[in-house]
Scaffold this active site. Sequence first.
Site, PDB file in Angstrom:
ATOM      1  N   HIS A  14       8.310   4.772 -13.329  1.00 13.47           N
ATOM      2  CA  HIS A  14       7.636   3.637 -12.684  1.00 13.47           C
ATOM      3  C   HIS A  14       6.352   4.153 -12.033  1.00 13.47           C
ATOM      4  CE1 HIS A  14       8.113  -0.235 -10.071  1.00 13.47           C
ATOM      5  NE2 HIS A  14       6.835   0.109 -10.192  1.00 13.47           N
ATOM      6  N   HIS A  16       2.072   3.131 -12.187  1.00 14.09           N
ATOM      7  CA  HIS A  16       0.926   2.365 -12.697  1.00 14.09           C
ATOM      8  C   HIS A  16      -0.256   3.320 -12.773  1.00 14.09           C
ATOM      9  CE1 HIS A  16       3.081  -1.466 -11.917  1.00 14.09           C
ATOM     10  NE2 HIS A  16       3.641  -0.741 -10.966  1.00 14.09           N
ATOM     11  N   HIS A 194       9.259  -5.761 -13.460  1.00  8.28           N
ATOM     12  CA  HIS A 194       9.380  -5.691 -12.006  1.00  8.28           C
ATOM     13  C   HIS A 194      10.194  -6.903 -11.556  1.00  8.28           C
ATOM     14  CE1 HIS A 194       6.182  -2.769 -12.205  1.00  8.28           C
ATOM     15  NE2 HIS A 194       5.999  -2.721 -10.903  1.00  8.28           N
ATOM     16  N   GLU A 197      11.611  -6.833  -5.929  1.00  5.37           N
ATOM     17  CA  GLU A 197      10.817  -6.055  -4.958  1.00  5.37           C
ATOM     18  C   GLU A 197      10.573  -7.005  -3.781  1.00  5.37           C
ATOM     19  OE1 GLU A 197       6.788  -5.203  -6.237  1.00  5.37           O
ATOM     20  OE2 GLU A 197       6.492  -3.635  -4.724  1.00  5.37           O
ATOM     21  N   ASP A 275       5.243   4.738  -8.156  1.00  4.84           N
ATOM     22  CA  ASP A 275       4.591   3.422  -8.220  1.00  4.84           C
ATOM     23  C   ASP A 275       3.062   3.545  -8.297  1.00  4.84           C
ATOM     24  OD1 ASP A 275       4.729   0.686  -8.509  1.00  4.84           O
ATOM     25  OD2 ASP A 275       5.235   0.243  -6.430  1.00  4.84           O
ATOM     26  N   ASP A 276       2.416   3.686  -7.150  1.00  7.94           N
ATOM     27  CA  ASP A 276       0.952   3.800  -7.072  1.00  7.94           C
ATOM     28  C   ASP A 276       0.627   4.943  -6.120  1.00  7.94           C
ATOM     29  OD1 ASP A 276       0.113   1.192  -8.543  1.00  7.94           O
ATOM     30  OD2 ASP A 276       1.654   0.563  -7.122  1.00  7.94           O
TER      31      ASP A 276
HETATM   32  N1  HPA Z   1       4.348  -4.201  -7.789  1.00  8.69           N
HETATM   33  C1  HPA Z   1       3.864  -5.124  -8.623  1.00  8.69           C
HETATM   34  N2  HPA Z   1       2.772  -4.941  -9.334  1.00  8.69           N
HETATM   35  C2  HPA Z   1       2.123  -3.801  -9.233  1.00  8.69           C
HETATM   36  C3  HPA Z   1       2.562  -2.815  -8.384  1.00  8.69           C
HETATM   37  C4  HPA Z   1       3.742  -3.027  -7.629  1.00  8.69           C
HETATM   38  O1  HPA Z   1       4.198  -2.188  -6.846  1.00  8.69           O
HETATM   39  N3  HPA Z   1       1.694  -1.794  -8.508  1.00  8.69           N
HETATM   40  C5  HPA Z   1       0.768  -2.162  -9.413  1.00  8.69           C
HETATM   41  N4  HPA Z   1       1.020  -3.384  -9.858  1.00  8.69           N
HETATM   42 ZN    ZN Z   2       5.247  -1.108  -9.735  1.00  9.35          ZN
END
Ligand code: HPA
Ligand code: ZN
Length: 315
Positions: A14, A16, A194, A197, A275-276
């Site tokens: 996971h 991006h 996703h 969350e 994630d990021d």
């Molecule tokens: N959630 C949803 N979309 C996203 C995320 C995330 O954490 N990071 C980049 N796009």
């Molecule tokens: Zn994500």
Amino acid sequence: MYAWLNTLPKAELHLHLEGSLEPELLFALAERNKVALPWPDVESLRKAYAFHNLQEFLDLYYRGADVLRTEQDFYDLTWAYLQKCKEQNVVHTEPFFDPQTHTDRGIPFETVLSGIGQALEDGRRQLGISSGLILSFLRHLSEEEAHKTLDQALPFRHAFIAVGLDSSEKGHPPRKFRQVFDRARAEGFATVAHAGEEGPPEYIWEALDLLKVKRIDHGVRAAEDPRLLERLIDEQIPLTVCPLSNVKLRVFKDMAEHNILRLLEMGVKVTVNSDDPAYFGGYVTENFAALQESLGMTCEQAERLAQNSLDARLV
Ligand code: HPA
Ligand code: ZN
């Protein structure tokens, strides 16, 4: 402990790619492409990284991604991420990218894909990191837009292992994308999404039943629904959990409240991901280290989490 966690062999499921754009590279690309930025320097950009929810983060993330213009830019972005993988013994990665973020700004699909694809290929050959690329649809847009993105991807079908669903979750349930996911599966793509969350457990049910996903990205709100937990455990459906992201975007108040180790002990197939990482304060090892510091994760638990990530690979 950090050094031990760092050398543990791991997979990242996971991530991006646009979220691995570090401020230094962001500024370098802005200069290379003559893109004006609203921040005078790297330090003030870092200060802007104070989000209270997913939408606030996404606004900055899409703004940052605007410096990515050429094939070389996408190569450099992906290569920098793979260097991090190498440093942290991430032996396999299945990154996402959001093609429509770039194609809507006039950058050809092929430019984006060839930069990313070449870097992944070099990562395999030069760094020994295996990988599979996941194309993400933007869920705040219409299903029609997702169909167009899928059309653009079909000539390059073999560059991808799966399609996914990201961006703003609330108000954009997985059911909105049922037909485009049906089409993607008929073309041989695996599917992930996703869900859970910021969105409710119901979105996780929809991702499983309507989009027929192989993994749930995030999924931590499954804890609110005992029947759903039972299913995730019975079917051993992996959750790609992102602890630092969850705290930065206030899915949990602080790391001490995070439920990943409780889910692990219940038998849910949870994995640890970044994630990021350029926005949320670290890569995979930093996410493991945070679990150790705030939740007292043991070495044995870390080994199980790392093994789960290797087991949950799509390729
Ligand atoms: N959630 C949803 N979309 C996203 C995320 C995330 O954490 N990071 C980049 N796009
Ligand atoms: Zn994500």
